[in-house]
Design a protein around this motif. Structure first.
Motif, PDB file in Angstrom:
ATOM      1  N   GLU A  14     108.105 -32.340 -68.201  1.00  0.00           N
ATOM      2  CA  GLU A  14     107.838 -31.701 -66.910  1.00  0.00           C
ATOM      3  C   GLU A  14     106.796 -30.599 -67.040  1.00  0.00           C
ATOM      4  O   GLU A  14     105.948 -30.426 -66.150  1.00  0.00           O
ATOM      5  CB  GLU A  14     109.129 -31.134 -66.318  1.00  0.00           C
ATOM      6  N   ALA A  15     106.864 -29.833 -68.135  1.00  0.00           N
ATOM      7  CA  ALA A  15     105.871 -28.779 -68.351  1.00  0.00           C
ATOM      8  C   ALA A  15     104.467 -29.371 -68.417  1.00  0.00           C
ATOM      9  O   ALA A  15     103.504 -28.782 -67.895  1.00  0.00           O
ATOM     10  CB  ALA A  15     106.187 -28.008 -69.626  1.00  0.00           C
ATOM     11  N   ALA A  16     104.332 -30.556 -69.022  1.00  0.00           N
ATOM     12  CA  ALA A  16     103.029 -31.228 -69.081  1.00  0.00           C
ATOM     13  C   ALA A  16     102.619 -31.743 -67.703  1.00  0.00           C
ATOM     14  O   ALA A  16     101.468 -31.588 -67.280  1.00  0.00           O
ATOM     15  CB  ALA A  16     103.078 -32.370 -70.097  1.00  0.00           C
ATOM     16  N   GLN A  17     103.573 -32.328 -66.990  1.00  0.00           N
ATOM     17  CA  GLN A  17     103.277 -32.861 -65.658  1.00  0.00           C
ATOM     18  C   GLN A  17     102.853 -31.770 -64.686  1.00  0.00           C
ATOM     19  O   GLN A  17     102.009 -31.993 -63.812  1.00  0.00           O
ATOM     20  CB  GLN A  17     104.501 -33.595 -65.121  1.00  0.00           C
ATOM     21  N   LYS A  18     103.404 -30.571 -64.845  1.00  0.00           N
ATOM     22  CA  LYS A  18     103.076 -29.459 -63.940  1.00  0.00           C
ATOM     23  C   LYS A  18     101.868 -28.658 -64.422  1.00  0.00           C
ATOM     24  O   LYS A  18     101.489 -27.681 -63.782  1.00  0.00           O
ATOM     25  CB  LYS A  18     104.284 -28.535 -63.818  1.00  0.00           C
ATOM     26  N   GLY A  19     101.298 -29.046 -65.563  1.00  0.00           N
ATOM     27  CA  GLY A  19     100.098 -28.381 -66.046  1.00  0.00           C
ATOM     28  C   GLY A  19     100.333 -27.114 -66.847  1.00  0.00           C
ATOM     29  O   GLY A  19      99.382 -26.371 -67.124  1.00  0.00           O
ATOM     30  N   TYR A  20     101.582 -26.860 -67.248  1.00  0.00           N
ATOM     31  CA  TYR A  20     101.850 -25.686 -68.069  1.00  0.00           C
ATOM     32  C   TYR A  20     101.426 -25.902 -69.518  1.00  0.00           C
ATOM     33  O   TYR A  20     101.143 -24.952 -70.242  1.00  0.00           O
ATOM     34  CB  TYR A  20     103.330 -25.293 -67.978  1.00  0.00           C
ATOM     35  N   ILE A  21     101.439 -27.149 -69.959  1.00  0.00           N
ATOM     36  CA  ILE A  21     100.875 -27.510 -71.248  1.00  0.00           C
ATOM     37  C   ILE A  21     100.016 -28.756 -71.049  1.00  0.00           C
ATOM     38  O   ILE A  21     100.192 -29.495 -70.076  1.00  0.00           O
ATOM     39  CB  ILE A  21     101.963 -27.775 -72.327  1.00  0.00           C
ATOM     40  N   GLU A  22      99.092 -28.985 -71.963  1.00  0.00           N
ATOM     41  CA  GLU A  22      98.265 -30.182 -71.915  1.00  0.00           C
ATOM     42  C   GLU A  22      99.064 -31.390 -72.408  1.00  0.00           C
ATOM     43  O   GLU A  22     100.049 -31.239 -73.144  1.00  0.00           O
ATOM     44  CB  GLU A  22      97.025 -29.997 -72.793  1.00  0.00           C
ATOM     45  N   GLU A  23      98.632 -32.576 -72.005  1.00  0.00           N
ATOM     46  CA  GLU A  23      99.318 -33.796 -72.431  1.00  0.00           C
ATOM     47  C   GLU A  23      99.358 -33.906 -73.953  1.00  0.00           C
ATOM     48  O   GLU A  23     100.389 -34.279 -74.530  1.00  0.00           O
ATOM     49  CB  GLU A  23      98.627 -35.015 -71.825  1.00  0.00           C
ATOM     50  N   GLN A  24      98.251 -33.552 -74.603  1.00  0.00           N
ATOM     51  CA  GLN A  24      98.229 -33.633 -76.065  1.00  0.00           C
ATOM     52  C   GLN A  24      99.156 -32.597 -76.703  1.00  0.00           C
ATOM     53  O   GLN A  24      99.697 -32.814 -77.795  1.00  0.00           O
ATOM     54  CB  GLN A  24      96.802 -33.479 -76.621  1.00  0.00           C
ATOM     55  N   GLU A  25      99.353 -31.468 -76.006  1.00  0.00           N
ATOM     56  CA  GLU A  25     100.283 -30.462 -76.525  1.00  0.00           C
ATOM     57  C   GLU A  25     101.714 -30.976 -76.441  1.00  0.00           C
ATOM     58  O   GLU A  25     102.530 -30.727 -77.349  1.00  0.00           O
ATOM     59  CB  GLU A  25     100.130 -29.165 -75.742  1.00  0.00           C
ATOM     60  N   TYR A  26     102.025 -31.678 -75.344  1.00  0.00           N
ATOM     61  CA  TYR A  26     103.351 -32.287 -75.221  1.00  0.00           C
ATOM     62  C   TYR A  26     103.606 -33.241 -76.383  1.00  0.00           C
ATOM     63  O   TYR A  26     104.650 -33.182 -77.047  1.00  0.00           O
ATOM     64  CB  TYR A  26     103.476 -33.026 -73.888  1.00  0.00           C
ATOM     65  N   HIS A  27     102.641 -34.140 -76.649  1.00  0.00           N
ATOM     66  CA  HIS A  27     102.823 -35.115 -77.721  1.00  0.00           C
ATOM     67  C   HIS A  27     102.906 -34.425 -79.081  1.00  0.00           C
ATOM     68  O   HIS A  27     103.708 -34.825 -79.935  1.00  0.00           O
ATOM     69  CB  HIS A  27     101.689 -36.139 -77.697  1.00  0.00           C
ATOM     70  N   ALA A  28     102.113 -33.391 -79.286  1.00  0.00           N
ATOM     71  CA  ALA A  28     102.128 -32.689 -80.574  1.00  0.00           C
ATOM     72  C   ALA A  28     103.469 -32.001 -80.805  1.00  0.00           C
ATOM     73  O   ALA A  28     104.044 -32.083 -81.904  1.00  0.00           O
ATOM     74  CB  ALA A  28     100.993 -31.671 -80.612  1.00  0.00           C
TER      75      ALA A  28
END
Length: 254
Positions: free
Chosen positions: A213-227
């Motif tokens: 959800e943090a990635a979907q809302k733009g609080y983290i980048e998609e690559q940060e979510y995966h990392a």
């Protein structure tokens, strides 16, 4: 329900983790010999049932919640218990007369309130003088993953405290709410909880869901979510995963 970060399954899972803390919270009401104890934000009613088992014969336990589905489950589970009742209501206003409640417990409710000051004032209104009031609350700001990706973790926690949870710093504000409403004999306890598998972290804290959800809302980048999630999975695979969070118990009397 879509906006909540809990459902009945989540509450049941977290109950297993918190059972000792829950039993500790019940102990504040053992001296009540008559009257009514309210569990505000009772969810599916498990704590109401446990309080009823502990309570004296002349004590009634009332669970209050705003979710009809939760209360339907609660009523089904408690249908053979005589000193239990459930009321569909918001936390404000409460459906009780002034000074009529002998004790009140609430668990992980304050974090969801958009107007907590009104609710604390309302609780003060319905409680009798000298009645115990006990709060269990999650300190979302204390959530910790033990990876080297501290910057990403900080952003995820900011998403939880600033966006996902209505009142994300509720635990830190409890004593302020209580003092504003002239509660006394305030005591504050910190109870840390640690899980050591990613499976438990997802069951009890919904970690993967929150990071997504943090990635979907733009609080983290998609690559940060995966990392971040890759790092958590690696720790779990190598058997050194840890995730911790604090719960607080605030107790006082009217």
């Amino acid at each position: 329900m879509a906006n909540k970060h809990y459902d009945i399954n989540y509450l049941q899972n977290s109950r297993r983790l918190l059972i000792n803390l829950k039993e500790h919270s019940y102990s504040f009401f053992k001296s009540i010999s008559s009257g009514t104890i309210v569990d505000l934000g009772c969810g599916a009613g498990n704590d109401v049932i446990e309080l009823a088992k502990m309570a004296a014969e002349n004590v009634k336990i009332i669970g209050v919640d705003h979710d009809p589905g939760m209360l339907q489950q609660a009523k089904e589970d408690a249908k053979e218990i005589n000193n239990v009742d459930f009321i569909l209501s918001e936390a404000y206003p409460l459906p009780f007369e002034d000074g009529t409640i002998s004790g009140l417990r609430t668990e992980r409710l304050v974090q969801h309130l958009k107007n907590p000051e009104k609710v604390f004032s309302e609780i003060s209104r319905v409680l009798k003088t000298d009645a115990p009031f006990v709060i269990i609350e999650t300190d979302w700001n204390s959530l910790a993953f033990y990876t080297e990706l501290a910057g990403i973790q900080k952003k995820v926690i900011a998403y939880l405290t600033d966006v996902k949870v209505n009142n994300g710093f509720a635990a830190a504000k409890l004593t302020s709410y209580l003092k504003q409403n002239n509660f006394r004999d305030i005591r504050f306890e910190i109870h840390p909880f640690v899980v050591n598998t990613l499976k438990e972290a997802n069951e009890y804290f919904w970690i993967e869901k929150m990071i997504q959800e943090a990635a979907q809302k733009g609080y983290i980048e998609e690559q940060e979510y995966h990392a971040l999630y890759k790092a958590l999975q690696a720790e779990d695979d190598e058997n050194y995963f840890s995730c911790s969070i604090n719960l607080v118990v605030a107790s006082c009397v009217k």
